[in-house]
Motif scaffolding. Structure first.
Motif, PDB file in Angstrom:
ATOM      1  N   ASN A  26      25.426  -0.255  -2.847  1.00  0.00           N
ATOM      2  CA  ASN A  26      24.028  -0.643  -2.656  1.00  0.00           C
ATOM      3  C   ASN A  26      23.544  -1.270  -3.969  1.00  0.00           C
ATOM      4  O   ASN A  26      23.553  -0.618  -5.012  1.00  0.00           O
ATOM      5  CB  ASN A  26      23.194   0.599  -2.320  1.00  0.00           C
ATOM      6  N   TYR A  28      20.739  -1.649  -5.068  1.00  0.00           N
ATOM      7  CA  TYR A  28      19.552  -0.969  -5.598  1.00  0.00           C
ATOM      8  C   TYR A  28      19.805   0.512  -5.870  1.00  0.00           C
ATOM      9  O   TYR A  28      18.868   1.295  -6.029  1.00  0.00           O
ATOM     10  CB  TYR A  28      18.352  -1.151  -4.653  1.00  0.00           C
ATOM     11  N   TYR A  29      21.072   0.881  -5.959  1.00  0.00           N
ATOM     12  CA  TYR A  29      21.435   2.248  -6.328  1.00  0.00           C
ATOM     13  C   TYR A  29      21.767   2.230  -7.814  1.00  0.00           C
ATOM     14  O   TYR A  29      22.582   1.438  -8.269  1.00  0.00           O
ATOM     15  CB  TYR A  29      22.647   2.733  -5.523  1.00  0.00           C
ATOM     16  N   TYR A  30      21.097   3.105  -8.555  1.00  0.00           N
ATOM     17  CA  TYR A  30      21.258   3.114 -10.009  1.00  0.00           C
ATOM     18  C   TYR A  30      21.649   4.503 -10.495  1.00  0.00           C
ATOM     19  O   TYR A  30      21.234   5.513  -9.934  1.00  0.00           O
ATOM     20  CB  TYR A  30      19.959   2.694 -10.689  1.00  0.00           C
ATOM     21  N   ILE A  38      18.079   5.636  -5.614  1.00  0.00           N
ATOM     22  CA  ILE A  38      17.748   4.321  -5.088  1.00  0.00           C
ATOM     23  C   ILE A  38      16.482   3.782  -5.733  1.00  0.00           C
ATOM     24  O   ILE A  38      15.497   4.501  -5.896  1.00  0.00           O
ATOM     25  CB  ILE A  38      17.560   4.392  -3.557  1.00  0.00           C
ATOM     26  N   GLY A  39      16.518   2.491  -6.070  1.00  0.00           N
ATOM     27  CA  GLY A  39      15.362   1.789  -6.585  1.00  0.00           C
ATOM     28  C   GLY A  39      14.929   0.728  -5.603  1.00  0.00           C
ATOM     29  O   GLY A  39      15.112   0.884  -4.387  1.00  0.00           O
ATOM     30  N   SER A  40      14.407  -0.373  -6.127  1.00  0.00           N
ATOM     31  CA  SER A  40      13.810  -1.381  -5.260  1.00  0.00           C
ATOM     32  C   SER A  40      13.660  -2.708  -5.985  1.00  0.00           C
ATOM     33  O   SER A  40      13.565  -2.735  -7.208  1.00  0.00           O
ATOM     34  CB  SER A  40      12.423  -0.883  -4.852  1.00  0.00           C
ATOM     35  N   PRO A  41      13.551  -3.789  -5.235  1.00  0.00           N
ATOM     36  CA  PRO A  41      13.234  -5.064  -5.874  1.00  0.00           C
ATOM     37  C   PRO A  41      11.756  -5.142  -6.278  1.00  0.00           C
ATOM     38  O   PRO A  41      11.345  -6.083  -6.941  1.00  0.00           O
ATOM     39  CB  PRO A  41      13.577  -6.100  -4.800  1.00  0.00           C
ATOM     40  N   ALA A  45      14.162  -3.607 -12.507  1.00  0.00           N
ATOM     41  CA  ALA A  45      15.592  -3.448 -12.221  1.00  0.00           C
ATOM     42  C   ALA A  45      16.118  -2.196 -12.919  1.00  0.00           C
ATOM     43  O   ALA A  45      15.817  -1.961 -14.090  1.00  0.00           O
ATOM     44  CB  ALA A  45      16.370  -4.669 -12.673  1.00  0.00           C
ATOM     45  N   SER A  86       8.279   4.717 -10.059  1.00  0.00           N
ATOM     46  CA  SER A  86       9.686   4.583 -10.422  1.00  0.00           C
ATOM     47  C   SER A  86       9.848   4.988 -11.881  1.00  0.00           C
ATOM     48  O   SER A  86       8.868   5.070 -12.617  1.00  0.00           O
ATOM     49  CB  SER A  86      10.164   3.140 -10.203  1.00  0.00           C
TER      50      SER A  86
END
Length: 129
Positions: A26, A28-30, A38-41, A45, A86
């Motif tokens: 993924n 957006y997986y950090y 999971i993060g997001s656009p 970043a 976030s």
């Protein structure tokens, strides 16, 4: 999908999808020194969403995973004792939105659901180890 009661948490297609979403497949997986998730656009970043961590815990059937997420949430509030939109998984004191009611509400829902399931005390004990 189990959160929305669309399917059971043990559904094989859901399990494979969950495994994919919670992996480095993924984009957006950090992962960082203090957290992974999971993060997001929509946020910087590399930043992780506490909302995603709460949903991950609420859809898990593994108390060790839930305890690990709870421990992460308790240790990544950036010294504010609030959930943020976030945060940087390497430096949780770097976060977006000092106050984000949605994330705080999801954390409250997580705690309430764990209480309703009768596993809150167990998960807290495991998270404190």
């Amino acid at each position: 999908l189990p959160y929305l009661e669309v399917c059971d948490a043990e559904d094989p297609i859901y399990r494979r999808t969950r495994a994919l979403v919670l992996s480095d497949s993924n984009p957006y997986y950090y992962e960082g020194a203090c957290a992974k998730g999971i993060g997001s656009p929509h946020t910087p970043a590399g930043y992780i969403w506490p909302i995603a961590l709460c949903v991950q815990a609420m859809t898990s059937t593994d108390t060790q995973e839930i305890a690990g997420i709870l421990k992460t949430l308790m240790n990544t509030h950036g010294g504010t004792f609030f959930m943020h939109e976030s945060f940087d998984p390497n430096a949780p004191e770097q976060f977006t939105r000092d106050w984000f009611a949605w994330a705080n509400s999801m954390f409250g829902e997580l705690i309430y659901r764990l209480y309703e399931q009768g596993i809150l005390s167990q998960v807290i004990r495991e998270a404190m180890e």
